[in-house]
Design an enzyme around this catalytic site. Structure first.
Site, short mmCIF file in Angstrom:
data_model
loop_
_atom_site.label_atom_id
_atom_site.label_comp_id
_atom_site.label_asym_id
_atom_site.label_seq_id
_atom_site.Cartn_x
_atom_site.Cartn_y
_atom_site.Cartn_z
N SER A 63 0.80 -1.23 0.00
CA SER A 63 0.00 0.00 0.00
C SER A 63 0.83 1.28 0.00
O SER A 63 0.31 2.34 -0.29
CB SER A 63 -0.96 0.02 1.20
OG SER A 63 -0.23 0.11 2.41
N HIS A 87 1.07 4.25 6.84
CA HIS A 87 0.48 5.10 5.80
C HIS A 87 0.89 6.56 6.00
O HIS A 87 1.41 6.93 7.04
CB HIS A 87 -1.04 4.98 5.78
CG HIS A 87 -1.52 3.74 5.09
ND1 HIS A 87 -2.84 3.37 5.07
CD2 HIS A 87 -0.87 2.79 4.38
CE1 HIS A 87 -2.98 2.25 4.39
NE2 HIS A 87 -1.78 1.87 3.98
N ASP A 107 -8.11 6.20 4.46
CA ASP A 107 -8.16 5.00 5.31
C ASP A 107 -9.40 4.90 6.19
O ASP A 107 -9.44 4.03 7.07
CB ASP A 107 -6.93 4.96 6.22
CG ASP A 107 -5.66 4.67 5.46
OD1 ASP A 107 -5.74 4.19 4.33
OD2 ASP A 107 -4.57 4.95 6.02
#
Length: 180
Positions: free
Chosen positions: A57, A96, A123
């Site tokens: 990701s 992230h 998210d």
């Protein structure tokens, strides 16, 4: 029988004092590793100073198997920083980028919204049910450095536990049968 037979003969020939010495050595190694980990926790201010990237990701910046070094300071979190956070109800931390920061005027607390660089949307679907923002207590640390590919060892041992048990058994035999 070869190597296995020699190893068994070596184990049988050990005296009790040698076995105890080897057990203490193994205990010292494990204790040293724990002390180093706790020391890193104190220095970095993070509950987990080192994490492995488990998904794609964050590509192309970080790839699956990269190891990230974390630090958690009192400085405010800013958009663009890469953070590692825990979500209520999930065991595995997520790596992230912060895309939005919202400061509450009444309390001064900061809420953040994150997104994986390789993901299409933010998210919010990963957060706990009904949660729209992350608070500071969710964040484990900020990424301050990385080692590429080194984390694959952890990923392989997690995905194929038999390899982990073979490696631990082999290391245990090595410690027990060493003559020093």
């Amino acid at each position: 029988m070869g190597w296995i037979g020699e190893t068994m003969d070596s184990i049988k020939s050990l005296q009790i004092r040698q076995v105890l010495t080897q057990a203490v050595s193994l205990g010292m190694i494990v204790t040293s590793a724990l002390i180093i980990w706790k020391g890193l926790m104190c220095i970095t201010g993070s509950e987990s100073p080192v994490v492995v990237v488990l998904s794609g990701s964050m590509e192309p910046g970080f790839k699956r198997g990269d190891i990230l070094f974390l630090h958690m300071s009192k400085d405010p979190i800013r958009a663009g920083e890469i953070v590692v956070f825990n979500v209520d109800g999930r065991e595995i931390p997520i790596v992230h980028r912060v895309i939005k920061v919202h400061e509450r005027q009444d309390s001064g607390e900061v809420d953040v919204l994150t997104k994986g660089d390789n993901n299409f949307g933010d998210d919010r679907l990963l957060y706990a049910h009904g949660q729209l923002w992350l608070q500071r207590h969710h964040i484990m640390g900020r990424a301050v450095g990385f080692l590429p590919y080194v984390g694959w060892v952890t990923i392989i041992m997690t995905e194929k536990p038999i390899i982990k048990y073979i490696l631990i058994g082999a290391l245990g035999l090595l410690v027990i049968t060493s003559k020093e």
